[in-house]
Structure formats: structure tokens, C-alpha cells
Design an enzyme around this catalytic site. Structure first.
Site, mmCIF file in Angstrom:
data_model
loop_
_atom_site.group_PDB
_atom_site.id
_atom_site.type_symbol
_atom_site.label_atom_id
_atom_site.label_comp_id
_atom_site.label_asym_id
_atom_site.label_seq_id
_atom_site.Cartn_x
_atom_site.Cartn_y
_atom_site.Cartn_z
ATOM 1 N N ASP A 208 38.855 32.814 38.581
ATOM 2 C CA ASP A 208 37.634 33.500 39.064
ATOM 3 C C ASP A 208 37.734 34.899 38.314
ATOM 4 O OD1 ASP A 208 36.149 34.277 41.198
ATOM 5 O OD2 ASP A 208 37.427 34.701 42.920
ATOM 6 N N ASN A 213 37.544 41.397 40.477
ATOM 7 C CA ASN A 213 39.132 41.028 40.218
ATOM 8 C C ASN A 213 39.771 41.486 38.784
ATOM 9 O OD1 ASN A 213 38.630 39.566 42.619
ATOM 10 N ND2 ASN A 213 38.320 37.699 41.489
ATOM 11 N N ASP A 226 43.575 38.562 43.005
ATOM 12 C CA ASP A 226 42.893 37.504 43.388
ATOM 13 C C ASP A 226 43.177 36.055 42.604
ATOM 14 O OD1 ASP A 226 42.113 38.623 45.789
ATOM 15 O OD2 ASP A 226 39.987 38.783 45.189
#
Length: 282
Positions: A208, A213, A226
Site C-alpha cells: 500500500d 504511508n 500501514d
């Protein structure tokens, strides 16, 4: 290729949009927290994070002279996602700059994860506006760092074939957001099968790799967050989401620099399309 098949769904816009948004400091009823979590967070102020796509309750915890922490809590469908993140943080410890898992507690059908915070601000933060190219180079540096990490004992399979099987199951269970597409999701899945990379280039992937992030502190890459989808996968799994997120947050004109700084000045457009489309089934 049916380029109009996938739209960026609302959940993706929330993930791609800028920095963490927080409410005012909350007064948390500690009697509602598991005893271990309540003890570890005694004296901390809680700020609820209101931006994100996970569906979990997320809090930033701060206290004078003490390290910043994050608390995530979820039940039902989100319980498995938090368990996935905890497993990856345990495996990742010492391998890459990432949050350290402080505690994982299950109670009443829910899961609570307490973890350390990675210092710095994320790559979507407007403080990078003065030198976007410098931020883009650090974004590429982060990709290279993750992709170069050893994965000999990585237990998390996110290869294209494994991801397609997950997508198929979600489609069969009616868990795919039909609003993310301009066509029937079943037709889009057939397009995915056609685009599947025949010779995947497997490395450790974040899963992701969107700008919120990736963290920068003092002009240097400080780490990642994350990580619930981290695992062995094709490097384009990260490249596709990074390019999409960069274009959304800072403009498509910066995407060529991302690929150049990564060392891939002429990326495979077919693979990028495959992984952008596949993400809509996650």
C-alpha cells in the site's frame, strides 16, 4: 485495453489525499480499554485519526517526554486486517524502519494494536511543496529500500497469482465495490486475468505504497507505516500505487522523476495497469 474500466473509488481518494487529519484531544474512558493497553498508555493524550480507508479506529497518543504511539482497534472484518498488520510488524522488526509492535490484545471479538510512531511527516504533507522533486527522490529511495530487503523467509504471499485468487474470492462473496468500476466487476476481473504478468519480478513489497504511508524526517527517509499488506510480490505492485498516489497529491508531471529515481525510466505500462486495477478488488 479498456482504460475506462476502473475509477478511483472514494476509499482510494481518502488514502491518496494528504496528511493525517485529527480531531481535538479526546477524553478516553480507560475502563473501555484492555487492562494491558490502559496501563501502557496511562498519562497519554489521545487524538483520533479521521482520515483513512481501513475502517479501524486509529488514535495518535502523545505525552510530554514520552515516545509518540499509535493505537488501532477493530472488530468484525477489520479484526483480520489488524491481525495481518501485527504479524507483519513482528516479522519486519529489525529489517526496515517501521513501527514497533508494543502490544496486541484481543477482547470481546475485537483487536487492539499499540505501536510506536515513525518520526517525521508523510510524503503528502504540504510542507514538501517547496521542493517536491526532493520528496519524490526520497519516495523512490523508500521503494528501493523495501525491494532490496531479503525475503527468503517471508511468509506473506502477495504474488500476482495469490492476489488474483484473493480478488476472485472477494468477487464471489460480493465484497468488491462495484462503484469503483465503469463496467461489471466480473468483466473487469476477466481483464485482470488477461493482464496478469507471466513472469513476475518478485521482491519484498509494501502493498500500500501511497504517499501517506511513507515518512520523511529532517530531509531524510525515516520509515513506513500501514504495513498490513506487506509481502512477497511483483515490484510493480508498489510502483503502480506510488505513481497513482504521487499524481493525485502533487501532479502527474512528477511521476517520470519517480521512475527515473527508482531506476526504471521506462516502466511497463501493462503491469502498472494490472496492479492499479487489481487494487480495486482489495
Amino acid at each position: 485495453m479498456h482504460h475506462g474500466f476502473a475509477r478511483i473509488a472514494l476509499r482510494d481518494l481518502r488514502a491518496l489525499r494528504g496528511s493525517l487529519s485529527v480531531t481535538s484531544v479526546l477524553s478516553v474512558d480507560r475502563s473501555q480499554l484492555p487492562a494491558e493497553i490502559a496501563t501502557l498508555t496511562d498519562g497519554y493524550a489521545f487524538e483520533q485519526i479521521t482520515l483513512g480507508r481501513s475502517g479501524n479506529a486509529v488514535y495518535r497518543l502523545s505525552a510530554p517526554g514520552r515516545p509518540t504511539l499509535f493505537l488501532k482497534a477493530g472488530a468484525g472484518e477489520q479484526r483480520a486486517a489488524l491481525a495481518d498488520e501485527a504479524a507483519r510488524l513482528r516479522w519486519l522488526a529489525g529489517r526496515l524502519p517501521a513501527p514497533e509492535l508494543v502490544a496486541e490484545v484481543e477482547r470481546g471479538g475485537g483487536v487492539f494494536l499499540l505501536m510506536t510512531a515513525v518520526p517525521g511527516v508523510d510524503c503528502s504533507d504540504r510542507s514538501h511543496a517547496a521542493d517536491v522533486p526532493a520528496m519524490v527522490r526520497l519516495l523512490a529511495e523508500g521503494l528501493r529500500l523495501i525491494h532490496a530487503a531479503p525475503l527468503d523467509d517471508c511468509p506473506f504471499d502477495h504474488t500476482p497469482r495469490a492476489e488474483l485468487e484473493r480478488a476472485r474470492r472477494r468477487l464471489e462473496l460480493g465484497l468488491v465495490d462495484a462503484g469503483a468500476f465503469d463496467a461489471d466487476p466480473a468483466e473487469v476481473f476477466e481483464e485482470l486475468l488477461r493482464l496478469e504478468p507471466r513472469e513476475p519480478d518478485i521482491v519484498l513489497t509494501h502493498g500500500d505504497y501511497c504517499l501517506p504511508n511513507v515518512l520523511i524526517d529532517g530531509g531524510r527517509l525515516s520509515g513506513f507505516c500501514d504495513l498490513g499488506r506487506l509481502g512477497a510480490g511483483d515490484r510493480y505492485r508498489d510502483l503502480a500505487l506510488a505513481a497513482r498516489s504521487l499524481a493525485y497529491n502533487w501532479g502527474a508531471e512528477h511521476v517520470p522523476l519517480l521512475f527515473e529515481a527508482y531506476g526504471l525510466p521506462q516502466p511497463d505500462q501493462r503491469r502498472l495497469e494490472f496492479f492499479r486495477l487489481l487494487d480495486e478488488f482489495c
